[in-house]
Design an enzyme around this catalytic site. Structure first.
Site, PDB file in Angstrom:
ATOM      1  N   ASP A 192      -7.848   8.300   8.873  1.00  0.00           N
ATOM      2  CA  ASP A 192      -8.902   7.320   8.603  1.00  0.00           C
ATOM      3  C   ASP A 192      -8.986   6.279   9.712  1.00  0.00           C
ATOM      4  OD1 ASP A 192     -10.946   6.172   6.942  1.00  0.00           O
ATOM      5  OD2 ASP A 192      -9.526   4.610   6.338  1.00  0.00           O
ATOM      6  N   ARG A 196      11.866  -1.213   6.751  1.00  0.00           N
ATOM      7  CA  ARG A 196      12.826  -2.070   7.458  1.00  0.00           C
ATOM      8  C   ARG A 196      14.168  -2.110   6.740  1.00  0.00           C
ATOM      9  NH1 ARG A 196       8.172  -5.569   7.670  1.00  0.00           N
ATOM     10  NH2 ARG A 196       7.270  -5.653   9.767  1.00  0.00           N
ATOM     11  N   ARG A 202      -3.137   1.916  11.038  1.00  0.00           N
ATOM     12  CA  ARG A 202      -3.880   1.584  12.245  1.00  0.00           C
ATOM     13  C   ARG A 202      -3.722   2.748  13.220  1.00  0.00           C
ATOM     14  NH1 ARG A 202      -6.180  -1.823   9.820  1.00  0.00           N
ATOM     15  NH2 ARG A 202      -6.404  -4.045  10.300  1.00  0.00           N
ATOM     16  N   HIS A 227     -12.713   5.150   9.011  1.00  0.00           N
ATOM     17  CA  HIS A 227     -12.003   3.917   8.640  1.00  0.00           C
ATOM     18  C   HIS A 227     -12.645   3.288   7.405  1.00  0.00           C
ATOM     19  CE1 HIS A 227      -9.464   0.331  10.292  1.00  0.00           C
ATOM     20  NE2 HIS A 227      -9.372   0.454   8.973  1.00  0.00           N
ATOM     21  N   ILE A 229       0.830  -1.196   0.000  1.00  0.00           N
ATOM     22  CA  ILE A 229       0.000   0.000   0.000  1.00  0.00           C
ATOM     23  C   ILE A 229       0.868   1.251   0.000  1.00  0.00           C
ATOM     24  CG2 ILE A 229      -1.670   1.330   1.349  1.00  0.00           C
ATOM     25  CD1 ILE A 229      -2.872  -1.344   2.253  1.00  0.00           C
ATOM     26  N   GLU A 245     -11.217   3.601  17.907  1.00  0.00           N
ATOM     27  CA  GLU A 245     -12.354   3.703  16.978  1.00  0.00           C
ATOM     28  C   GLU A 245     -13.375   2.599  17.252  1.00  0.00           C
ATOM     29  OE1 GLU A 245     -10.838   1.439  13.000  1.00  0.00           O
ATOM     30  OE2 GLU A 245      -9.823   3.339  13.422  1.00  0.00           O
TER      31      GLU A 245
END
Length: 311
Positions: free
Chosen positions: A254, A173, A230, A277, A153, A259
């Protein structure tokens, strides 16, 4: 009794597919816990659509369980260590939602910098017709963008922002093969060098508060934070403090820590775009996610290789 148990609230399209598989559908983990022991013992596959922890205790209630097919690319609600210990396979639904999530990340950035929500209200209120000028806002193209987490993404978001002629930076990473984008081994270094920081990290304990107070402060009073990963990946208290004090220019969010209960401090901030979300929330993508979830279950029950295994 069914060997497939679906847990969560599904659309009618998904329900039709689950009925064709003769799945038993319950709304929540609590409802699963309340099933008769014989029904739980018959379950070999779970289709899971939820954010509450699915851990060792839940798996122990399903002694015949062999696979948990998660609805979504993020699977941090499923305890992989517990699944490994129980010999349970886990799958997710990557790739099919990349476009929608990346589109929303860019949309929130545009909405925040061009003050599109305020502009809409300006027109609807009659202020524009009444001769009141709308304030100038900020140019987006040609700025410096940073991606925190250059996975599937994150890469799609970066490709979109690069089309805005942005100077691209990223943290991951390890260094990736890119068309000349700048790699930062340290997240604070990344934030210090960009105007926009888009968070595309995986969830879970390893990324808890990864976007720390130090990262937020490094982004600075003109910087904008976009989060489509998240809520746990960002130190939300530090984010609110910085936004309220003007030490951060703005945000597009989002996802949130608790939430759907969003901290009411966000409501008073005109510099923040808030979304429910809905990153993957299109008819097309949600249908593709449900089909991939069911296809993984079918593959397991048929003894075939899983399509998108996590463990």
């Amino acid at each position: 009794m069914s060997e497939i148990l679906a847990i969560g609230s599904y659309t009618e399209t998904d329900m039709e597919g689950l009925r064709e598989m003769r799945a038993r559908v319950v709304e929540s983990l609590d409802a699963m816990r309340g099933l008769p022991e014989a029904e739980r013992a018959a379950v070999r596959a779970v289709a899971y659509k939820g954010h509450h922890d699915f851990g060792a205790d839940e798996m122990a209630l399903l002694p015949g369980l062999g696979v948990i097919a998660n609805y979504g690319v993020g699977y941090d609600a499923i305890r992989i260590d517990a699944a490994d210990a129980a010999g349970v396979r886990v799958t997710n639904t990557p790739d099919v939602l990349n476009d929608d999530v990346a589109d929303l990340a860019v949309a929130m950035l545009l909405m925040q910098q061009r003050r599109m929500l305020a502009g809409d209200a300006h027109v609807r209120s009659g202020a524009w017709a009444g001769g009141e000028s709308f304030p100038l806002n900020r140019k987006v193209s040609g700025r410096r963008a940073g991606i925190m987490g250059l996975g599937r993404i994150g890469r799609d978001i970066a490709d979109r922002l690069a089309a805005f002629r942005m100077e691209m930076h990223y943290h991951a990473r390890s260094e990736k093969e890119t068309p000349g984008w700048t790699y930062h081994a340290d997240p604070v270094s990344l934030a210090r060098e960009v105007d926009y920081l888009v968070v595309a990290l995986v969830g879970g304990p390893e990324t808890e508060n990864y976007v720390s107070k130090e990262v937020i402060e490094a982004l600075g009073p003109e910087g904008v934070l976009i989060n489509i990963s998240r809520g746990s990946t960002v130190d939300e208290a530090a984010l609110l403090d910085a936004l309220e004090a003007g030490r951060l220019g703005g945000a597009g969010l989002d996802v949130f820590r608790d939430e759907p209960r969003v901290d009411p401090r966000f409501h008073a901030l005109e510099t923040v775009v808030l979304q429910p979300h809905q990153g993957s929330g299109t008819h097309e993508t949600r249908a593709a996610m449900g089909k991939l979830q069911r296809d993984n279950i079918a593959a397991f029950l048929d003894g075939r290789d899983l399509l998108t295994p996590v463990n």
